[in-house]
Design a protein around this motif. Structure first.
Motif, PDB file in Angstrom:
ATOM      1  N   TRP A  38      63.372   3.014  77.826  1.00  0.00           N
ATOM      2  CA  TRP A  38      64.070   4.235  78.233  1.00  0.00           C
ATOM      3  C   TRP A  38      63.312   4.911  79.375  1.00  0.00           C
ATOM      4  CZ3 TRP A  38      68.837   4.925  76.713  1.00  0.00           C
ATOM      5  CH2 TRP A  38      69.256   4.417  75.484  1.00  0.00           C
TER       6      TRP A  38
ATOM      7  N   ASP B  71      63.128  10.617  81.658  1.00  0.00           N
ATOM      8  CA  ASP B  71      64.109  11.661  81.360  1.00  0.00           C
ATOM      9  C   ASP B  71      64.706  11.456  79.974  1.00  0.00           C
ATOM     10  OD1 ASP B  71      63.664  12.717  83.848  1.00  0.00           O
ATOM     11  OD2 ASP B  71      65.693  12.389  84.612  1.00  0.00           O
ATOM     12  N   GLU B  72      65.094  10.214  79.661  1.00  0.00           N
ATOM     13  CA  GLU B  72      65.717   9.929  78.370  1.00  0.00           C
ATOM     14  C   GLU B  72      64.745  10.173  77.218  1.00  0.00           C
ATOM     15  OE1 GLU B  72      68.737   9.333  77.590  1.00  0.00           O
ATOM     16  OE2 GLU B  72      69.655   9.020  79.542  1.00  0.00           O
TER      17      GLU B  72
ATOM     18  N   ASP C  40      65.959  13.226  74.313  1.00  0.00           N
ATOM     19  CA  ASP C  40      66.306  12.837  72.947  1.00  0.00           C
ATOM     20  C   ASP C  40      65.189  13.254  71.986  1.00  0.00           C
ATOM     21  OD1 ASP C  40      68.067  10.919  71.149  1.00  0.00           O
ATOM     22  OD2 ASP C  40      65.967  10.423  70.761  1.00  0.00           O
TER      23      ASP C  40
ATOM     24  N   ARG D  25      63.081  10.193  70.421  1.00  0.00           N
ATOM     25  CA  ARG D  25      62.224   9.514  71.402  1.00  0.00           C
ATOM     26  C   ARG D  25      61.084  10.422  71.849  1.00  0.00           C
ATOM     27  NH1 ARG D  25      67.354   7.103  73.076  1.00  0.00           N
ATOM     28  NH2 ARG D  25      67.783   8.763  74.578  1.00  0.00           N
TER      29      ARG D  25
ATOM     30  N   ARG E 107      66.637   1.301  80.598  1.00  0.00           N
ATOM     31  CA  ARG E 107      67.705   1.931  79.814  1.00  0.00           C
ATOM     32  C   ARG E 107      67.785   3.403  80.218  1.00  0.00           C
ATOM     33  NH1 ARG E 107      66.102   0.473  73.723  1.00  0.00           N
ATOM     34  NH2 ARG E 107      68.280   1.044  73.301  1.00  0.00           N
ATOM     35  N   ARG E 108      68.998   3.847  80.576  1.00  0.00           N
ATOM     36  CA  ARG E 108      69.151   5.235  81.027  1.00  0.00           C
ATOM     37  C   ARG E 108      70.283   5.978  80.323  1.00  0.00           C
ATOM     38  NH1 ARG E 108      67.062   2.846  85.661  1.00  0.00           N
ATOM     39  NH2 ARG E 108      65.350   4.025  86.604  1.00  0.00           N
ATOM     40  N   GLY E 109      71.122   5.324  79.626  1.00  0.00           N
ATOM     41  CA  GLY E 109      72.226   6.006  78.972  1.00  0.00           C
ATOM     42  C   GLY E 109      73.342   6.342  79.949  1.00  0.00           C
TER      43      GLY E 109
ATOM     44  N   TYR F 250      71.891  16.857  73.007  1.00  0.00           N
ATOM     45  CA  TYR F 250      71.444  15.799  73.919  1.00  0.00           C
ATOM     46  C   TYR F 250      72.310  15.794  75.179  1.00  0.00           C
ATOM     47  CZ  TYR F 250      71.169  11.183  76.022  1.00  0.00           C
ATOM     48  OH  TYR F 250      71.060  10.164  76.929  1.00  0.00           O
TER      49      TYR F 250
ATOM     50  N   LYS G 215      71.079  16.559  79.035  1.00  0.00           N
ATOM     51  CA  LYS G 215      71.274  15.549  80.077  1.00  0.00           C
ATOM     52  C   LYS G 215      72.088  16.116  81.234  1.00  0.00           C
ATOM     53  CE  LYS G 215      72.054  10.740  80.896  1.00  0.00           C
ATOM     54  NZ  LYS G 215      71.993   9.410  80.274  1.00  0.00           N
TER      55      LYS G 215
END
Length: 286
Positions: A46, A49-50, A54, A57, A96-98, A151, A155
């Protein structure tokens, strides 16, 4: 209990307007190395930022930092992570960034972020990195929409930051004048207009879709009474009647009577800057 669950159990207005002063702790000289290693160990691909956005995390990352430095301050750790990422010093590449924030959440994030940034004079990174400010931001978002995902709203705030839509309004940074910023649900104001001060200032009608109307007044109570009884702004009157005030809130910036805001030209300059940056739907752009 997760951080999100804890915030939802607290009265949002209490969180938002009863915060202690923010104190910046000293940053240990070894913290950058510890943060780099903790991120590499816990990020699982991740982005930085992610990891911060979260709750699970972020707690995993902080636990890894505190395994090496038990007294490490959370805000310092989180801000250091962002600083190292911007400097290109994180050793693990993000894979991984969502998904991007839903457009429907962006207006709520903007309202909540501007509320906190104005009240505490902080940037977006600090607002999310500092646990006290983050709870205040979450609470401000829940006032606008009690069902919003925390979340998603965090974001969205980062997304607005990157697109520079949260750039501070210059006039708001200059025009402090001991202003008081208050947010109340419209039905509560309508039932007790004495909540509104008889001071000069600027007022903002808003709901989950964003800002609706912004105006200025030499006496906020008198002007808001006019709007809530039978507004001379027909589009605003129609909107209030259509919604019955449900979901609407009023934010006012009240200034002391002896401040420069007693002059209509000064209030209109302040009002115009808010209209320019926040783009309320029912105002004519100045």
């Amino acid at each position: 209990m997760t951080g999100e669950a804890a915030v939802r159990q607290l009265p949002a207005m209490l969180l938002l307007f009863s915060l202690p002063s923010i104190v910046t702790a000293q940053t240990p000289t070894e913290l950058p190395t510890i943060v780099v290693e903790a991120f590499a160990k816990t990020s699982n691909g991740w982005s930085s930022d992610e990891v911060l956005l979260d709750d699970i995390r972020r707690e995993r990352f902080l636990a890894a930092v505190r395994a090496r430095s038990p007294d490490a301050d959370e805000a310092d750790c989180n801000l250091m992570l962002l600083k190292l990422r911007k400097a290109g010093k994180l050793t693990v590449k993000a894979t991984r960034r969502g998904k991007p924030a839903d457009d429907r959440v962006l207006p709520i994030a903007e309202i909540a972020a501007r509320t906190i940034m104005e009240k505490f004079d902080v940037a977006t990174d600090t607002m999310i990195a500092d646990p006290t400010l983050r709870k205040a931001f979450d609470a401000a978002a829940l006032i606008v929409d009690p069902d919003v995902s925390l979340y998603d709203i965090r974001k969205a705030a980062f997304q607005l930051r990157k697109s520079r839509r949260l750039k501070p309004e210059l006039v708001l940074r200059v025009a402090d004048w001991d202003k008081q910023v208050v947010v109340k649900p419209l039905p509560e104001v309508r039932s007790n207009l004495k909540l509104v001060p008889t001071l000069p200032g600027v007022y903002l009608f808003r709901d989950q879709t964003g800002y609706i109307y912004i105006g200025e007044a030499v006496n906020l109570r008198v002007r808001l009474t006019q709007h809530l009884n039978d507004s001379d702004r027909r589009s605003l009157a129609a909107y209030i009647e259509q919604t019955s005030g449900e979901g609407l809130s009023i934010e006012w910036h009240a200034f002391p009577k002896d401040s420069p805001a007693r002059q209509v030209a000064v209030r209109r300059a302040y009002e115009s800057e808010l209209i320019r940056s926040r783009n309320p739907r029912l105002n004519v752009r100045p």
